[in-house]
Design an enzyme around this catalytic site. Structure first.
Site, PDB file in Angstrom:
ATOM      1  N   GLU A 371       0.832  -1.206   0.000  1.00 22.12           N
ATOM      2  CA  GLU A 371       0.000   0.000   0.000  1.00 22.12           C
ATOM      3  C   GLU A 371       0.866   1.257   0.000  1.00 22.12           C
ATOM      4  O   GLU A 371       1.822   1.377   0.763  1.00 22.12           O
ATOM      5  CB  GLU A 371      -0.987   0.041   1.157  1.00 22.12           C
ATOM      6  CG  GLU A 371      -2.049   1.132   1.020  1.00 22.12           C
ATOM      7  CD  GLU A 371      -2.793   1.089  -0.333  1.00 22.12           C
ATOM      8  OE1 GLU A 371      -2.258   1.644  -1.311  1.00 22.12           O
ATOM      9  OE2 GLU A 371      -3.885   0.489  -0.402  1.00 22.12           O
ATOM     10  N   ASP A 447      -7.285  -0.403  -3.174  1.00 22.69           N
ATOM     11  CA  ASP A 447      -8.349   0.597  -3.233  1.00 22.69           C
ATOM     12  C   ASP A 447      -9.239   0.396  -4.451  1.00 22.69           C
ATOM     13  O   ASP A 447      -9.957   1.301  -4.863  1.00 22.69           O
ATOM     14  CB  ASP A 447      -7.754   2.001  -3.234  1.00 22.69           C
ATOM     15  CG  ASP A 447      -6.793   2.242  -4.400  1.00 22.69           C
ATOM     16  OD1 ASP A 447      -6.602   1.313  -5.226  1.00 22.69           O
ATOM     17  OD2 ASP A 447      -6.224   3.344  -4.484  1.00 22.69           O
TER      18      ASP A 447
END
Length: 484
Positions: A371, A447
């Protein structure tokens, strides 16, 4: 940065060919009155070797009359031991190894072959066995008619009623290594030797009816013929990729998150079930073809690592099908489909995206999506030890534990694994400790970024940090599976 030891491919395969004679009387009394033309050839090849261990492949070619079962024996000459074996069952007593067929490979027609593979230990030298025996008869060479003595009565001991144990598959190997699978996904084959449930589900376009596709036999390759029949004359989409681990961590159509997908309601597209044909062990199968906009996810999982808990994962991918879009991932992600900050993911990434990180050459690379960063090593951007890698069938591995992680990879058709990084977490704030959330994604970013493309055949996630030896054994199983 510490670099892990890689398997090394021997400069040439160490092979021994032995011609063995089959004796009809050794086949549980099935040939007692008639002469049989009998003979076979055995190829024993050491395919990979590493400190303290090795992998080998064995192929039996039947040169005589058809056989319905087989038992191969040999003696090791330097104290070697078999530790794991697939496509057969084995016992070892001292130096002597006995391998018998499993349910699906006992019959060998004239001119036919069957094969098995194994991993073993070796301390020092690792000579090839001097001779082999098939069904109790030592190799004497040639194909000859053999007539058993007429005075020998048939054996009175009935054949065993208990079938030999199923062959080991990747998740059996992980379990034996103390790091069991907590998710196991594949549209091509079973990942446990005893698994006989559904692998994936397809939905056809003509009437929206669905059908589960399972393996041809327990522990076997997917029944592609069932898909072909069901989808004939229309289109089919892959709607579910089932979890073989028993924990219910199946993958379905990814929902919208930080980014909305192109399907109704902001969901991602489902994969066309026919765009990634392959063969595994000579049987047709289909992979998951991810075009941009395609994605699968499970935000409510069972047993997947969270926080800084240790885990491992591998995926078999098409190393020639990729792009620089974000992000073709498989692994651990956020449970709300949004970017929740550094360290909230730990997933395999494959492609040639250079925005966040990259390795040597022009890509593609195996990297870790943690991430807000695709990491090829300890540095945020460039790490020279992570090579460009593009095998047609590619094994990609990422694993992590507190302040320690690794990237490994190799050719899923042959050879061993190389370690591209093995060391501490990236030298960027937010990745030690990790804050993994435990969702599972395929083909997308955490996401729901869905600009990537790739092809997925199989993959697992484990509880605990697998050893290199366990992964080496899994790699040997993968190469023996016969992706073509």
């Amino acid at each position: 940065m510490k670099r892990g030891k890689a398997w090394r491919r021997l400069p040439g395969l160490v092979a021994a060919l032995a011609t063995l004679v089959l004796v009809g009387g050794g086949l549980v009394g099935t040939r007692l009155a008639t002469a049989a033309a009998a003979g076979c050839q055995v190829s024993y090849a050491v395919s990979s070797q590493w400190p303290g261990g090795f992998g080998a492949n064995v192929t039996i070619t039947n040169l005589g009359d058809p056989v319905t079962s087989w038992r191969l024996t040999w003696d090791f000459g330097a104290g070697q031991t078999v530790t794991q074996l697939w496509n057969g069952s084995y016992t070892q007593s001292g130096a002597q190894v006995t391998v018998t067929n499993v349910s699906y490979n006992g019959s060998i027609p004239t001119g036919g072959t069957t094969s098995f593979g194994f991993n073993g230990t070796a301390n020092g030298s690792n000579p090839v066995p001097a001779s082999f025996a098939l069904n109790g008869t030592t190799c004497t060479g040639g194909v000859t008619p053999t007539t058993p003595p007429t005075s020998t009565p048939p054996p009175t001991t009935p054949p065993p009623t208990t079938p030999p144990p199923s062959t080991q598959q990747p998740c059996d190997i992980y379990a034996a290594g103390g790091t069991p699978c907590v998710a196991a996904h594949s549209t091509t084959r079973a990942l446990y030797g005893a698994y006989n449930g559904p692998l994936y589900q397809v939905r056809r376009g003509s009437d929206n009816i669905t059908r589960d596709i399972g393996p041809l036999a327990p522990g076997g390759v997917a029944n592609a013929a069932a898909q072909d029949s069901f989808c004939a004359g229309t289109t089919c989409l892959i709607t579910i990729i089932y979890d073989q681990s028993g924990r219910g961590n199946k993958l379905t159509q990814a929902p919208p998150g930080g980014f909305s997908g192109p399907a109704p309601g902001g969901y991602d597209n489902l994969a066309d079930a026919t765009l990634a044909p392959t063969t595994v062990g000579g049987h047709k199968a289909y992979g998951v073809y991810v075009a941009p906009g395609t994605g699968y996810r499970n935000n409510s999982t069972n047993g997947i690592a969270k926080g800084d808990q240790p885990e491992g994962m591998y995926a078999i991918l098409d190393g020639t099908h990729y792009n620089g879009g974000c992000c073709f991932d498989y692994g651990n992600a956020e449970t709300n489909s949004r970017d929740n900050g550094n360290g909230t993911m730990e997933a395999i990434y494959f492609g040639n995206n250079k925005v966040w990180g990259y390795g040597a050459g022009n890509g593609p690379w195996i990297m870790a999506d943690l991430e807000n960063g695709l990491f090829s090593g300890v540095n945020q951007k460039y790490n020279a030890n992570d090579p460009s890698i593009s095998h047609r069938y590619l094994t990609a591995i990422v694993k992590g534990e507190p302040n320690h992680w690794a990237i490994r990879g190799g050719n899923a058709q042959s050879g061993g694994l190389s370690t591209f990084y093995n060391g501490v977490r990236p030298n960027v704030p937010g990745y030690h400790p990790m804050k993994k959330e435990g969702a599972i994604i395929l083909g997308i970013g955490g996401d729901n970024s869905h600009g990537a493309r790739g092809t997925f055949y199989e993959g697992v996630m484990t509880s605990g940090y697998p050893s290199d030896a366990t992964e080496n054994a899994v790699q040997a199983n993968i190469t023996a599976a016969g992706y073509r």
